[in-house]
Design a protein around this motif. Structure first.
Motif, PDB file in Angstrom:
ATOM      1  N   GLU A 179       0.858  -1.299   0.101  1.00  0.00           N
ATOM      2  CA  GLU A 179      -0.094  -0.083   0.029  1.00  0.00           C
ATOM      3  C   GLU A 179       0.889   1.355  -0.128  1.00  0.00           C
ATOM      4  OE1 GLU A 179      -3.579   2.003   2.399  1.00  0.00           O
ATOM      5  OE2 GLU A 179      -3.440  -0.122   2.587  1.00  0.00           O
ATOM      6  N   GLN A 180       0.570   2.165  -0.848  1.00  0.00           N
ATOM      7  CA  GLN A 180       1.260   3.561  -0.845  1.00  0.00           C
ATOM      8  C   GLN A 180       0.395   4.548  -0.680  1.00  0.00           C
ATOM      9  OE1 GLN A 180       3.283   3.396  -4.895  1.00  0.00           O
ATOM     10  NE2 GLN A 180       4.904   2.213  -4.039  1.00  0.00           N
ATOM     11  N   LYS A 181       1.072   5.606  -0.046  1.00  0.00           N
ATOM     12  CA  LYS A 181       0.115   6.903  -0.120  1.00  0.00           C
ATOM     13  C   LYS A 181       1.194   8.161  -0.273  1.00  0.00           C
ATOM     14  CE  LYS A 181      -4.137   5.855   1.465  1.00  0.00           C
ATOM     15  NZ  LYS A 181      -4.369   5.668   3.000  1.00  0.00           N
ATOM     16  N   THR A 182       0.555   9.026  -0.473  1.00  0.00           N
ATOM     17  CA  THR A 182       1.455  10.516  -0.486  1.00  0.00           C
ATOM     18  C   THR A 182       1.123  11.197   0.641  1.00  0.00           C
ATOM     19  OG1 THR A 182      -0.200  11.687  -1.876  1.00  0.00           O
ATOM     20  CG2 THR A 182       1.271  10.533  -3.221  1.00  0.00           C
ATOM     21  N   VAL A 200       9.475   6.027  -0.577  1.00  0.00           N
ATOM     22  CA  VAL A 200       9.509   5.603  -2.031  1.00  0.00           C
ATOM     23  C   VAL A 200      10.368   6.452  -2.856  1.00  0.00           C
ATOM     24  CG1 VAL A 200       8.593   4.416  -4.295  1.00  0.00           C
ATOM     25  CG2 VAL A 200       7.543   3.897  -2.064  1.00  0.00           C
ATOM     26  N   PRO A 243       7.649   1.967   7.769  1.00  0.00           N
ATOM     27  CA  PRO A 243       7.464   2.348   6.365  1.00  0.00           C
ATOM     28  C   PRO A 243       8.539   3.138   5.906  1.00  0.00           C
ATOM     29  CG  PRO A 243       6.214   3.776   8.102  1.00  0.00           C
ATOM     30  CD  PRO A 243       6.890   2.648   8.730  1.00  0.00           C
ATOM     31  N   ILE A 252      -2.106   4.627   6.742  1.00  0.00           N
ATOM     32  CA  ILE A 252      -1.666   3.911   5.541  1.00  0.00           C
ATOM     33  C   ILE A 252      -1.441   2.322   6.187  1.00  0.00           C
ATOM     34  CG2 ILE A 252       0.631   4.754   5.976  1.00  0.00           C
ATOM     35  CD1 ILE A 252       1.371   3.769   3.236  1.00  0.00           C
ATOM     36  N   ILE A 272       5.946   9.754  -1.730  1.00  0.00           N
ATOM     37  CA  ILE A 272       5.456   8.510  -1.934  1.00  0.00           C
ATOM     38  C   ILE A 272       5.966   7.795  -0.757  1.00  0.00           C
ATOM     39  CG2 ILE A 272       4.639   6.148  -3.084  1.00  0.00           C
ATOM     40  CD1 ILE A 272       5.215   8.149  -5.762  1.00  0.00           C
ATOM     41  N   VAL A 273       4.757   7.353   0.028  1.00  0.00           N
ATOM     42  CA  VAL A 273       5.461   6.469   1.304  1.00  0.00           C
ATOM     43  C   VAL A 273       4.741   5.013   1.153  1.00  0.00           C
ATOM     44  CG1 VAL A 273       5.371   6.077   3.781  1.00  0.00           C
ATOM     45  CG2 VAL A 273       5.221   8.374   2.643  1.00  0.00           C
ATOM     46  N   GLU A 274       5.351   3.988   1.617  1.00  0.00           N
ATOM     47  CA  GLU A 274       4.916   2.515   1.112  1.00  0.00           C
ATOM     48  C   GLU A 274       5.249   1.781   2.438  1.00  0.00           C
ATOM     49  OE1 GLU A 274       6.103   0.360  -2.546  1.00  0.00           O
ATOM     50  OE2 GLU A 274       7.447  -0.660  -0.897  1.00  0.00           O
ATOM     51  N   LYS A 275       4.309   0.940   2.914  1.00  0.00           N
ATOM     52  CA  LYS A 275       4.203   0.027   3.741  1.00  0.00           C
ATOM     53  C   LYS A 275       4.112  -1.399   3.320  1.00  0.00           C
ATOM     54  CE  LYS A 275       2.053  -0.053   8.133  1.00  0.00           C
ATOM     55  NZ  LYS A 275       1.358   0.572   9.121  1.00  0.00           N
ATOM     56  N   ALA A 276       5.128  -1.973   3.095  1.00  0.00           N
ATOM     57  CA  ALA A 276       5.044  -3.444   2.278  1.00  0.00           C
ATOM     58  C   ALA A 276       5.026  -4.325   3.412  1.00  0.00           C
ATOM     59  CB  ALA A 276       6.100  -3.542   1.325  1.00  0.00           C
TER      60      ALA A 276
END
Ligand SMILES: [Zn+2]
Length: 688
Positions: A321-324, A391, A388, A351, A379-383
């Motif tokens: 999931e990614q969010k700005t 990106v 987090p 997120i 852009i921030v990602e939590k895989a």
């Protein structure tokens, strides 16, 4: 009802409620009622020790694993799965399967879809229905024997029920930490200034490989099984599909994740994957995808496996999931080793199930390459990881006055110039007396996993350093209650507020008592607490077991260290160079002078030597006990503060006499030392 019948009934009831609680998450009785059943069983078993058996729920936690885990070879290799990252890749998989089975375009394959658990793969072996072994996957061919730890996982039955499992049965599955348990562990670690686990998977893996089953039992591991080795073969259980396998596993009382579903054709598979991508946050545990398997076992044999993966299964991975959000500022943190690492302070954003206000930025090179700047939209990602990461920036939304970010040239805490050793990406503050390093180092030294000094937390340490009361770890042992009283302690709460209170006299006395107690800690706690690079909890336990003292460790050559099981060249090198540093030798000398224990006393092999009702008493064991091994008996005595000696003297409190007792019993008679038979001994350790 005879005691034997009641014991059998209690075990049955306890297993039933364990299953309701740990497998179905749907308890039928209150915790207190459950504890009551457990207490009754313990009581009965202590009165009738010959009715104790290894698969009793009271026997989940046994003695400590002495010197690392044995290696076990898997009867059949534990393969990994191919991954699919998109619906197109799922379609390609379905095409391959249909071709492999000679099916036409209109034919639909029958699959089973299961949630993929983000945990640690395990193999469980039952012999005539009794759990005899739990092993990790390892490299797929050879794993580690972690039976003692697996036994503490209450979702895993110690014995199978139902029928059809005669002989040897191996099942495979996953051990994992539910999100709540993971958060609880990390909250405790935060409070104690310990490094956090990055995600539940790491926490589960670290826990499963800990050498102390008593600690493992407190962590709240859970488990699901999803494979029966040899199913459908002439030697195996008589099932023809994966669906039947799941039903059988459930009948045997094994934990099966309940959301699996048969899916006919690609359309139903895709629907299952989409549905769970949406719903997965409502689960108690993390799932990072869906495992898809061909249902009919005969079809699986037809498809076969490549050298690494079965052709009849694939793991569909959910997209990360990614969010700005806006990056307010890039800040740097100074760690225990002096590593200065940048991180992003973010405008909070929701997120993947939680609010995120910080993210890692790896290192200065990475920031420069991606050109991430203060004030950027990013852009921030939590895989898979709970921590987090950024990106990259969105340059089109960059303010006109933006400037590239510069790594600071000096330490934000002490002002010393930062250095970057050749070939490394990490900048370091090399000032050995940098208060930030001392702060992090001391937090680690006092942490629960290390010297376990309760009350010596982040804010107290900060004040001690600021006032010059502590300049190295050894100074901690010179502190007095008078010095501590009057200092102010603050603690951060989960809601972000901080509580401030003056350090009361009572509190000060408590902390000093904790510091004092830590002098007699087990050796591995000290070894871990010293903060030698690469030496984690487990490596410290292994080294302490193998070498037995700080002196032996300090004298060991790189070759000798490497000869120790599980110790590789990097670790050996790191240990060696730590002990070669004169400043560290001085620190050890000062710790020794302060009375900190530097070796494992030969008679003491128990995990925790408690002060207890048997403190000051020495016991001697002779002969064979029916209900416990000698090691377990030793542990039981030491847990209560007593000692176990090898020979009888006038000072011996009692000799515990099992069957086939030898000359020690005669000696006891001669000296008039009391003798306890097994029942009396059990009564002693249960009662006290
Ligand atoms: Zn510094």
């Amino acid at each position: 009802m005879t005691p034997a019948e009641r014991i059998a009934e209690l075990r049955h009831l306890i297993r039933h409620h364990e299953e309701r609680y740990y497998v179905l998450s749907d308890p039928e009785i209150a915790d207190a009622e459950f504890d009551e059943l457990m207490r009754e069983l313990e009581q009965l078993e202590s009165e009738y020790p010959d009715l104790v058996s290894d698969d009793s729920p009271t026997r989940r936690v046994g003695g400590r694993v002495a010197a690392g885990f044995a290696t076990v070879e898997h009867a059949e290799p534990m393969l990994s799965l191919d991954n699919a990252y998109s619906e197109e890749e799922l379609r390609a998989f379905d095409d391959r399967v249909r071709r492999g089975l000679g099916m036409g375009l209109d034919d639909a394959v029958r699959y089973v879809a299961e949630l993929k658990i983000d945990g640690v793969s395990i193999a469980l072996t039952f012999e005539n229905g009794t759990l005899v072994r739990g092993a990790t996957r390892g490299d797929g061919v050879r794993g580690e024997d972690v039976t003692a730890n697996i036994r503490t996982v209450r979702a895993v039955p110690l014995g199978l029920r139902g029928e059809g499992w005669s002989g040897r049965v191996e099942v495979r599955g996953e051990v994992f930490l539910p999100r709540k348990a993971f958060e609880r562990i990390n909250a405790e670690r935060t409070e104690r200034g310990e490094p956090l686990f990055a995600n539940p998977r790491n926490a589960a893996a670290g826990t499963l490989r800990n050498l102390d089953p008593a600690l493992v039992a407190t962590r709240g591991l859970r488990a699901w099984v999803y494979q029966l080795v040899g199913a459908g073969t002439p030697q195996g259980a008589r099932v023809t599909t994966h669906t039947e396998t799941f039903e059988l596993l459930q009948q045997w009382g094994l934990p099966v994740e309940p959301h699996w579903r048969p899916c006919v054709g690609l359309g139903e598979l895709v629907a299952f994957c989409r549905e769970w991508d949406e719903q997965r946050r409502s689960l108690e545990f993390d799932t990072d995808g869906v495992v898809i398997k061909v249902d009919r076992l005969a079809d699986r044999r037809l498809l076969g496996t490549t050298s690494k993966c079965p052709r009849w299964a694939i793991a569909f991975k959910f997209p990360a999931e990614q969010k700005t959000t806006r990056l307010e500022k890039i800040e740097v943190n100074v760690g225990r080793t002096g590593a200065v690492t940048p991180f992003a302070v973010l405008e909070p954003v929701f997120i993947a199930g939680s609010t995120v206000s910080m993210a890692t930025l790896h290192n200065a090179d990475d920031i420069a390459r991606k050109d991430i700047r203060d004030g950027d939209w990013v852009i921030v990602e939590k895989a898979g990881d709970v921590i987090p990461r950024v990106v990259g920036p969105i340059p089109s939304r960059r303010p006109a006055d933006s400037r590239p970010w510069q790594m600071p040239t000096t330490c934000p805490r002490c002002g010393a110039a930062l250095h970057r050793p050749e070939g490394e990406v990490v900048w370091r503050c090399e000032n050995t007396s940098c208060p930030a390093k001392l702060q992090r180092g001391l937090e680690h030294f006092a942490s629960r996993g290390a010297m376990n000094i309760e009350g010596l937390g982040e804010s107290l340490i900060a004040q001690l350093i600021e006032r010059g009361l502590v300049r190295d770890y050894a100074d901690v042992y010179a502190l007095t209650a008078e010095t501590l009283a009057g200092l102010i302690s603050t603690s951060a709460r989960a809601d972000g507020r901080t509580i401030e209170r003056r350090f009361g006299e009572k509190n000060a006395v408590k902390v000093i008592a904790e510091i004092d107690r830590s002098r007699t800690n087990e050796l591995w706690r000290l070894m871990y607490g010293l903060g030698i690079r690469h030496v984690g909890e487990r490596a410290a336990q292994v080294l302490a077991d193998a070498l037995g003292s700080i002196d032996a460790l300090a004298a060991a050559s790189i070759e000798e260290l490497q000869a120790t099981r599980e110790i590789g060249p990097v670790l050996a090198e790191s240990v060696r160079s730590w002990f070669d540093e004169p400043r560290n030798q001085q620190l050890l000398a000062r710790l020794r002078a302060a009375g900190v224990r530097m070796e494992v006393p030969p008679e003491e092999r128990a995990p925790r030597r408690a002060e207890g009702p048997l403190t000051g008493k020495t016991y001697v064991l002779t002969g064979t006990l029916a209900s416990m091994t000698r090691e377990e008996a030793t542990t039981a005595i030491e847990r209560l503060g007593g000692k176990v000696a090898g020979s009888v003297s006038r000072k011996t409190a009692a000799v515990i006499v099992g069957s086939d007792a030898g000359s020690k019993a005669d000696k006891a008679r001669e000296l008039g030392v009391p003798m306890l038979d097994e029942a009396a001994f059990r009564a002693l350790i249960e009662r006290t």
